[in-house]
Write a protein that holds these residues in place. Sequence first.
Motif, PDB file in Angstrom:
ATOM      1  N   ARG A  36       7.941  -3.635  -2.350  1.00  0.00           N
ATOM      2  CA  ARG A  36       8.143  -2.961  -1.069  1.00  0.00           C
ATOM      3  C   ARG A  36       7.589  -1.540  -1.089  1.00  0.00           C
ATOM      4  O   ARG A  36       6.989  -1.079  -0.110  1.00  0.00           O
ATOM      5  CB  ARG A  36       9.639  -2.926  -0.715  1.00  0.00           C
ATOM      6  CG  ARG A  36      10.197  -4.252  -0.208  1.00  0.00           C
ATOM      7  CD  ARG A  36      11.556  -4.044   0.450  1.00  0.00           C
ATOM      8  NE  ARG A  36      12.529  -3.438  -0.460  1.00  0.00           N
ATOM      9  CZ  ARG A  36      13.318  -4.167  -1.277  1.00  0.00           C
ATOM     10  NH1 ARG A  36      13.220  -5.495  -1.301  1.00  0.00           N
ATOM     11  NH2 ARG A  36      14.169  -3.545  -2.063  1.00  0.00           N
ATOM     12  N   GLN A  37       7.800  -0.852  -2.201  1.00  0.00           N
ATOM     13  CA  GLN A  37       7.330   0.537  -2.285  1.00  0.00           C
ATOM     14  C   GLN A  37       5.798   0.609  -2.247  1.00  0.00           C
ATOM     15  O   GLN A  37       5.219   1.482  -1.598  1.00  0.00           O
ATOM     16  CB  GLN A  37       7.844   1.199  -3.566  1.00  0.00           C
ATOM     17  CG  GLN A  37       9.333   1.472  -3.581  1.00  0.00           C
ATOM     18  CD  GLN A  37       9.739   2.491  -2.525  1.00  0.00           C
ATOM     19  OE1 GLN A  37       8.991   3.406  -2.197  1.00  0.00           O
ATOM     20  NE2 GLN A  37      10.930   2.297  -1.960  1.00  0.00           N
ATOM     21  N   VAL A  38       5.142  -0.318  -2.914  1.00  0.00           N
ATOM     22  CA  VAL A  38       3.673  -0.323  -2.905  1.00  0.00           C
ATOM     23  C   VAL A  38       3.151  -0.685  -1.515  1.00  0.00           C
ATOM     24  O   VAL A  38       2.198  -0.090  -1.007  1.00  0.00           O
ATOM     25  CB  VAL A  38       3.120  -1.281  -3.972  1.00  0.00           C
ATOM     26  CG1 VAL A  38       1.595  -1.399  -3.859  1.00  0.00           C
ATOM     27  CG2 VAL A  38       3.489  -0.794  -5.377  1.00  0.00           C
ATOM     28  N   GLN A  39       3.811  -1.652  -0.878  1.00  0.00           N
ATOM     29  CA  GLN A  39       3.415  -2.017   0.483  1.00  0.00           C
ATOM     30  C   GLN A  39       3.605  -0.851   1.453  1.00  0.00           C
ATOM     31  O   GLN A  39       2.776  -0.617   2.342  1.00  0.00           O
ATOM     32  CB  GLN A  39       4.215  -3.233   0.950  1.00  0.00           C
ATOM     33  CG  GLN A  39       3.820  -4.540   0.260  1.00  0.00           C
ATOM     34  CD  GLN A  39       4.752  -5.682   0.624  1.00  0.00           C
ATOM     35  OE1 GLN A  39       5.759  -5.494   1.301  1.00  0.00           O
ATOM     36  NE2 GLN A  39       4.419  -6.892   0.159  1.00  0.00           N
ATOM     37  N   GLN A  40       4.697  -0.118   1.273  1.00  0.00           N
ATOM     38  CA  GLN A  40       4.941   1.038   2.140  1.00  0.00           C
ATOM     39  C   GLN A  40       3.863   2.090   1.940  1.00  0.00           C
ATOM     40  O   GLN A  40       3.407   2.717   2.905  1.00  0.00           O
ATOM     41  CB  GLN A  40       6.323   1.628   1.863  1.00  0.00           C
ATOM     42  CG  GLN A  40       6.658   2.808   2.787  1.00  0.00           C
ATOM     43  CD  GLN A  40       8.052   3.365   2.520  1.00  0.00           C
ATOM     44  OE1 GLN A  40       8.865   2.727   1.858  1.00  0.00           O
ATOM     45  NE2 GLN A  40       8.321   4.540   3.050  1.00  0.00           N
ATOM     46  N   LEU A  41       3.446   2.282   0.693  1.00  0.00           N
ATOM     47  CA  LEU A  41       2.371   3.229   0.416  1.00  0.00           C
ATOM     48  C   LEU A  41       1.090   2.819   1.139  1.00  0.00           C
ATOM     49  O   LEU A  41       0.406   3.647   1.750  1.00  0.00           O
ATOM     50  CB  LEU A  41       2.132   3.318  -1.100  1.00  0.00           C
ATOM     51  CG  LEU A  41       0.958   4.191  -1.560  1.00  0.00           C
ATOM     52  CD1 LEU A  41       1.179   5.651  -1.155  1.00  0.00           C
ATOM     53  CD2 LEU A  41       0.769   4.081  -3.078  1.00  0.00           C
ATOM     54  N   GLU A  42       0.770   1.538   1.056  1.00  0.00           N
ATOM     55  CA  GLU A  42      -0.432   1.051   1.737  1.00  0.00           C
ATOM     56  C   GLU A  42      -0.343   1.263   3.245  1.00  0.00           C
ATOM     57  O   GLU A  42      -1.324   1.649   3.893  1.00  0.00           O
ATOM     58  CB  GLU A  42      -0.648  -0.431   1.408  1.00  0.00           C
ATOM     59  CG  GLU A  42      -1.054  -0.678  -0.046  1.00  0.00           C
ATOM     60  CD  GLU A  42      -1.204  -2.152  -0.377  1.00  0.00           C
ATOM     61  OE1 GLU A  42      -2.242  -2.523  -0.948  1.00  0.00           O
ATOM     62  OE2 GLU A  42      -0.265  -2.931  -0.055  1.00  0.00           O
ATOM     63  N   ARG A  43       0.847   1.005   3.813  1.00  0.00           N
ATOM     64  CA  ARG A  43       1.005   1.191   5.257  1.00  0.00           C
ATOM     65  C   ARG A  43       0.837   2.655   5.648  1.00  0.00           C
ATOM     66  O   ARG A  43       0.203   2.986   6.653  1.00  0.00           O
ATOM     67  CB  ARG A  43       2.384   0.685   5.709  1.00  0.00           C
ATOM     68  CG  ARG A  43       2.495  -0.836   5.777  1.00  0.00           C
ATOM     69  CD  ARG A  43       3.736  -1.244   6.571  1.00  0.00           C
ATOM     70  NE  ARG A  43       4.972  -0.750   5.977  1.00  0.00           N
ATOM     71  CZ  ARG A  43       5.674  -1.421   5.071  1.00  0.00           C
ATOM     72  NH1 ARG A  43       5.238  -2.610   4.635  1.00  0.00           N
ATOM     73  NH2 ARG A  43       6.793  -0.925   4.594  1.00  0.00           N
ATOM     74  N   GLU A  44       1.438   3.550   4.862  1.00  0.00           N
ATOM     75  CA  GLU A  44       1.344   4.973   5.181  1.00  0.00           C
ATOM     76  C   GLU A  44      -0.092   5.475   5.084  1.00  0.00           C
ATOM     77  O   GLU A  44      -0.531   6.311   5.876  1.00  0.00           O
ATOM     78  CB  GLU A  44       2.239   5.788   4.240  1.00  0.00           C
ATOM     79  CG  GLU A  44       3.728   5.579   4.444  1.00  0.00           C
ATOM     80  CD  GLU A  44       4.215   6.200   5.751  1.00  0.00           C
ATOM     81  OE1 GLU A  44       3.500   7.059   6.301  1.00  0.00           O
ATOM     82  OE2 GLU A  44       5.299   5.817   6.220  1.00  0.00           O
ATOM     83  N   LEU A  45      -0.837   4.963   4.112  1.00  0.00           N
ATOM     84  CA  LEU A  45      -2.226   5.385   3.933  1.00  0.00           C
ATOM     85  C   LEU A  45      -3.173   4.673   4.894  1.00  0.00           C
ATOM     86  O   LEU A  45      -4.292   5.143   5.137  1.00  0.00           O
ATOM     87  CB  LEU A  45      -2.681   5.122   2.494  1.00  0.00           C
ATOM     88  CG  LEU A  45      -1.970   5.914   1.383  1.00  0.00           C
ATOM     89  CD1 LEU A  45      -2.468   5.459   0.020  1.00  0.00           C
ATOM     90  CD2 LEU A  45      -2.188   7.408   1.555  1.00  0.00           C
ATOM     91  N   GLY A  46      -2.705   3.518   5.405  1.00  0.00           N
ATOM     92  CA  GLY A  46      -3.587   2.714   6.262  1.00  0.00           C
ATOM     93  C   GLY A  46      -4.705   2.086   5.472  1.00  0.00           C
ATOM     94  O   GLY A  46      -5.799   1.850   5.997  1.00  0.00           O
ATOM     95  N   LEU A  47      -4.422   1.770   4.198  1.00  0.00           N
ATOM     96  CA  LEU A  47      -5.430   1.212   3.306  1.00  0.00           C
ATOM     97  C   LEU A  47      -4.873   0.012   2.549  1.00  0.00           C
ATOM     98  O   LEU A  47      -3.679  -0.029   2.236  1.00  0.00           O
ATOM     99  CB  LEU A  47      -5.878   2.266   2.274  1.00  0.00           C
ATOM    100  CG  LEU A  47      -6.554   3.528   2.797  1.00  0.00           C
ATOM    101  CD1 LEU A  47      -6.693   4.536   1.664  1.00  0.00           C
ATOM    102  CD2 LEU A  47      -7.914   3.195   3.387  1.00  0.00           C
ATOM    103  N   ARG A  48      -5.754  -0.909   2.228  1.00  0.00           N
ATOM    104  CA  ARG A  48      -5.373  -2.006   1.339  1.00  0.00           C
ATOM    105  C   ARG A  48      -5.805  -1.607  -0.066  1.00  0.00           C
ATOM    106  O   ARG A  48      -6.989  -1.565  -0.387  1.00  0.00           O
ATOM    107  CB  ARG A  48      -6.067  -3.313   1.760  1.00  0.00           C
ATOM    108  CG  ARG A  48      -5.595  -4.521   0.971  1.00  0.00           C
ATOM    109  CD  ARG A  48      -6.345  -5.762   1.399  1.00  0.00           C
ATOM    110  NE  ARG A  48      -5.871  -6.935   0.711  1.00  0.00           N
ATOM    111  CZ  ARG A  48      -6.454  -8.132   0.760  1.00  0.00           C
ATOM    112  NH1 ARG A  48      -7.563  -8.290   1.511  1.00  0.00           N
ATOM    113  NH2 ARG A  48      -5.959  -9.159   0.119  1.00  0.00           N
TER     114      ARG A  48
END
Length: 305
Positions: A36-48
């Motif tokens: 979840r934390q890694v997914q949240q990071l990706e969402r915040e950055l707007g990057l995969r």
Amino acid sequence: MTVDLRQFRYFICVAEEGNFTRASARLKVAQPSLSRQVQQLERELGLRLLIRHPHGVTLSTAGAEFLADARAAVEAFDSAVRAARLAGAGKSGRLTVGFLVAAAMEFAPLVLKTFDRRFPEVDVEVREFDFNDTSAGLADGSTDVAFLRLPHGAAGLEHLVLAHEKLVAAMAVGHRLASNDEVSVDDLLNEPLIASPGGGPWRDFWMFNDRRDGADAVVGAEASSFESELQAAAAGRGISITTERARRFYYRPDLAFVDISDAPVSTIALAWRSDSTSPVLERFVSVAEDAAGHPVEDGHGPGAS
């Protein structure tokens, strides 16, 4: 954007392990929470950042680029934290150490060497002072701590006494008192003396002004350094009131060093400003206290007025 350093650490670990299961074991974090934390990071950055596979993950192009920057950010933060903790514990920072050559040669090398060995992260600057500033920089704040002799005449200082030593009179070998085994203070009161510049408690001490009943001392010459004081004495311009350590470290054939039977002792001290709150200074004083606990025998170091 809500991104924290923990997410950076989680992402770095997953990227290095190539697998969420191994990363969660290494981090000691539950795998769902890690994901979840890694997914949240990706969402915040707007990057995969990661490409997920059935048996692990690989970095995307953006993820590979971000990994280097994420590592640099974490390393910079950790370095800042380490530096702050070292500074707060007095194990890093900067310290300016002043000394009068007449007071420092015996103790300063021992204390400085020990301090450098124990606290190599502290940047220590050492500055020498002559008799124009007998506080060795403490009076005007140009030093943090200093090896000096009492009385220095500066206000607002605290001291750690390192040693006491007897006074001697240094005079030209042709002087009428040069062949004596010892002299008294009274024998010297009418003799021309070599004086330090200015006035105050320092000059009063070395000129024996408390024994003169208000009479002025005879000043043969003024000298701002110990070397120039000895040169003046050797030239017959007056007697230098100095310490017994000078007999060993400053021996010269044109000078006689005669004991003074009833003179007060000279005190070597480490001094610092009473309002200082520096943890580095506290460490330095502690090292000096260790040295003072094992004082060098009188007569085995330099000293001067």
